[in-house]
Design an enzyme around this catalytic site. Structure first.
Site: not given
Ligand code: NAD
Length: 792
Positions: A244-245, A247, A249, A266, A300
């Site tokens: 995910g993001s 932030e 992470g 990731e 990503c």
């Molecule tokens: P996000 O971080 O907002 O959410 C990702 C997941 O985390 C969601 O399931 C969300 O519900 C959960 N989440 C949100 N806040 C949380 C918290 N405080 N504690 C635990 N879980 C929480 O990201 P997004 O907007 O869904 O996805 C986009 C991001 O993912 C982009 O930054 C992208 O680059 C990244 N991404 C990375 C890869 C990689 O392999 N490096 C692959 C795909 C996407």
């Protein structure tokens, strides 16, 4: 339109993919009961649901059960209950289950693709030809790892219950990347799909039922960030795998600090797409379409920064604009669609906002002149030129169909621009000259580099980032490591270090039993501590036997700068590094008696034990000298027409906080493998017995170690560890210290998401054979996968 007009226009007619099966699946399911826990379907304990909208229309698609704390509790309990049996099952048994999942997915391949496109908005061409086949490949590939596990990963155990949290951009593929290796390793999982896109995860849970996955091994919990946080914070979860993001992470890194949970992240990216003037420009344009407009740029590793060599910039941009004008934006279920809608209205607003800000900061934003569908979250492909390196479009991850363009003159400038980002996920290099491409690839700070290609993935090839793109790899051998643990020869719990004696006093020189004051060692030179203070080093009986410099924040800064500036060590050949480590061993052996005597005097060890510690230290140096040119990468042969070079690269500036027990052997066992792999070192030796490290200065000076390759700062270990953890130019930190210091180091490492390894507040048996092997070598490298396609 008559035939002639059609022929002249060469326009596509509509080619819609049928959606009736997918609609029937959605309509036929009780979506309020979509938590898959312990092999049963449940509604949320709270009774809550959340709305899933269809991005191409904005209309309600489904109401799905919304997991809360109680559901997380139940899912973790189910996963814990299932763990012992699943972990103890044979690799062959697990392989058969993984294989059955892959085969069952194949039978429902089209349904998966259509549901994915409806739910996420991605063009059916992508979900049908990329997402779903790659997800299936992941399960089939990992069936093999399950069966080979005992042989390929001896002395490893499953990490346990894994909490997995994934984003919405590749809902099924990210699920596969997480679940397949975990099951192969013998872990059980609790997976939370993203709130925008839960449907294929629900369909996958149905597949698990049919493929004979034992109850509780896979638990799926649709829900929002609250459910994610509950998984992260649950004490019954042994490992968190997050995509995910950056932030979020960072929030997770902080939340798991000191808990002992294994963690892989990731995260986001801002990847460079570099076009050299000798590139095949038409191929590069097609690559770029894939690089930035694949999945609407919600990728990503999207090549969102185009770096083009000055001489061809105008011609190339003209070609890109022509191609952009022909992109087809429309229904994701039309087989000719190139660009579908963004996933949600919030994402659309975010992209609009970033483009407006980029324009305000001076970028010129161009969009092709065609109409968008009247409903849904569509956004036109956008090309930003005249982008300064500091512009928000060059720095922030837009996660939309927006390309920021910059030019460069020389290869060096291209690399500098490419690396001018806090991320480090991927890069694309386009040149017909393989020498140039393979010269650039190792210098790019990115986990994946595609030569004359982009967005190539395979289950056998690791994927993951450097820096704020996170740590850990998914796929391949290195990906398997993330779901496994190795028992360490843990000793006692370390008590927090006491005060340094006379730390408030100005340093005394000479006198009494104090023979000399050891300085610090920075940039190849002995240096006085900035504070001008030193502390007394006491022997076992409390008598002062020497003094050591009391290093501070400024000394650490100087040491990190020296380590960063040292290019001679990471750029040296492995053979050369091995020779230097052999010299170190040789020169230490010449002074073995002296070091043994020092150990006896300081630690009160018997002469025999001290000698054994010195001898093993020399043996370790010798051993890692030998491994410097042997712990190498691999070549993968993925199904695509490409070879993938999995290169081992140093982590970078690696900081080491060494133990008090076995002060020479512990120090050498940490720095030797780190140096062997080309890292430059900032070491804080044992606070109690620093003289074993400071006595090494002359050994180092006599051994052709380049200035800055190793830097030593003595002082209060916990305080210096804190400074290192917060320092954004330190790439990795290995730390042997008390629990609180280790926890703080993990929590404080979020500035640049450095890789932190600790022994969780314990001493270690440094004589253990494990530390002569690849335990630290594996932690001293990043695996970079360089894809080199071949053929016409
Ligand atoms: P996000 O971080 O907002 O959410 C990702 C997941 O985390 C969601 O399931 C969300 O519900 C959960 N989440 C949100 N806040 C949380 C918290 N405080 N504690 C635990 N879980 C929480 O990201 P997004 O907007 O869904 O996805 C986009 C991001 O993912 C982009 O930054 C992208 O680059 C990244 N991404 C990375 C890869 C990689 O392999 N490096 C692959 C795909 C996407």
């Amino acid at each position: 339109m008559n035939i002639l007009e059609r022929y002249t226009a060469m326009d596509y007619g509509p080619a819609p993919e049928a959606r009736n099966e997918a609609d029937a699946w959605i309509a036929g399911r009780d979506l309020g009961k979509t938590l898959f826990i312990g092999g049963q379907w449940h509604a949320a304990a709270s009774g809550k649901t959340f709305d899933v909208l269809e991005p191409s229309s904005g209309k309600l698609l489904a109401k799905v059960a919304d997991a809360g704390d109680a559901d997380v509790e139940a899912a973790v309990a189910a996963a814990r209950k299932a763990l012992p049996k699943w972990a103890a099952s044979s690799g062959y048994q697990r392989a058969k289950v993984l294989y059955a999942i892959g085969r069952a997915m194949q039978r429902h391949q089209r349904l998966f693709a259509v549901v994915e496109s409806i739910d996420n908005g991605k063009p059916i061409r992508e979900s049908r030809d990329i997402d779903v086949p790659l997800a299936i490949r992941h399960f089939l590939h990992h069936a093999g790892w399950a069966q080979a596990l005992d042989r390929e990963f001896p002395d490893h155990k499953p990490a346990g219950v894994v909490g997995q949290i994934i984003p919405w951009n590749f809902p099924l593929l990210m699920l596969a990347w997480k679940i397949a290796p975990a099951l192969a390793a013998g872990c059980t999982v609790v997976l939370k799909p993203a709130e925008f896109t839960p449907l294929t995860a629900i369909l996958f849970a149905e597949i698990c039922e049919r493929a004979g996955v034992p109850k509780g091994v896979v638990n799926i919990l649709p829900g929002g960030p609250g459910a994610g946080a509950a998984i992260v914070n649950h004490p019954g979860v042994d490992k968190i795998a997050f995509t995910g993001s950056s932030e979020v992470g960072k929030i997770i890194r902080k939340a798991t600090a000191g808990t002992g949970k294994k963690l892989s992240l990731e995260l986001g990216g801002k990847s460079a797409f570099i076009v050299f003037e000798d590139a095949d420009l038409d191929s590069a344009v097609e690559g770029l379409v894939d690089g930035i407009w694949f999945n609407q740029g919600q990728v990503c590793c999207a090549g969102s920064r185009l770096l083009v060599q000055e001489g061809i910039a105008d011609a190339f941009i003209a070609k890109v604009k022509t191609r952009m004008s022909r992109l087809r934006v429309g229904s994701p279920l039309d087989k000719n669609t190139d660009i579908g809608p963004l996933v949600d209205a919030t994402q659309l607003d975010r992209v609009r906002g970033l483009v407006a800000e980029g324009a305000r900061q001076g970028a010129e934003c161009w969009q092709p002149d065609f109409a968008l569908p009247s409903s849904g979250y569509f956004y036109l492909p956008t090309l930003a030129t005249g982008v300064s390196p500091a512009n928000i479009l060059a720095q922030e991850e837009v996660f939309g169909p927006v390309l920021a363009t910059m030019t460069f003159r020389t290869t060096e400038e291209a690399i500098e621009l490419a690396n001018n980002t806090r991320y480090g996920l991927a890069a694309s290099v386009w040149s017909e000259n393989l020498n140039i491409a393979l010269h650039a690839a190792p210098q790019l700070k990115a986990g994946v580099v595609w030569v004359n290609g982009t967005n190539m993935f395979d289950a056998a090839c690791g994927f993951g980032g450097y820096r704020e793109s996170g740590f850990g790899r998914e796929g391949g051998r290195e990906g398997m490591n993330e779901s496994l643990t190795e028992a360490l020869p843990l000793g006692l719990v370390i008590r927090p270090a006491g005060a340094t004696p006379r730390d408030a006093e100005p340093a005394e020189t000479g006198g009494g039993s104090i023979d000399r004051t050891a300085k610090l060692f920075i940039g190849g030179k002995q240096a006085r501590p900035d504070s001008n203070y030193s502390y007394a080093v006491l022997d076992k009986k409390g008598r002062a036997v020497g003094e050591a410099g009391l290093g501070n924040r400024k000394d650490i800064r100087d040491a990190v700068s020296a380590a960063r500036a040292c290019k001679a060590w990471p750029e040296a050949t492995a053979y050369n590094r091995s020779q230097v480590l052999y010299f170190l061993a040789e020169n230490l052996s010449i002074r073995a008696d002296e070091f043994a005597a020092r150990l006896v005097a300081l630690t009160g060890a018997s002469g025999k034990a001290a000698r054994a510690e010195v001898d093993l230290s020399i043996e370790r140096l010798f051993g890692f000298a030998g491994m410097a040119d042997k712990f190498e990468g691999r070549v993968h042969q993925p199904p695509a027409r490409a070879v993938t070079l999995a290169l081992h690269e140093p982590v970078g500036v690696l900081a080491v906080v060494a133990p008090d027990d076995a002060p020479l052997l512990g120090f050498i066992s940490l720095i030797a493998p780190a140096m062997a792999m080309g890292n430059t070192i900032v070491a804080v030796p044992s606070q109690k017995y620093p003289l074993l490290a400071t006595d090494l200065y002359q050994v180092i000076e006599a051994s052709d170690v380049p200035p800055g390759a190793i830097n030593i700062v003595t002082g209060k270990a916990a305080e210096l560890a804190g400074v290192l953890a917060k320092h954004d130019d330190v790439d990795g930190l290995w730390i042997i210290a008390d629990t609180e210091t280790c926890k703080a180091a993990e929590a404080d490492s979020i500035g640049n998401l450095k890789r932190v390894w600790t022994a969780k507040g314990h001493t270690l048996d440094w004589h253990a054979e494990q530390f002569s092997g690849d335990y630290f070598l594996r932690r001293a490298i990043e695996v970079k996968n360089v894809w080199v396609p071949y053929g016409d």
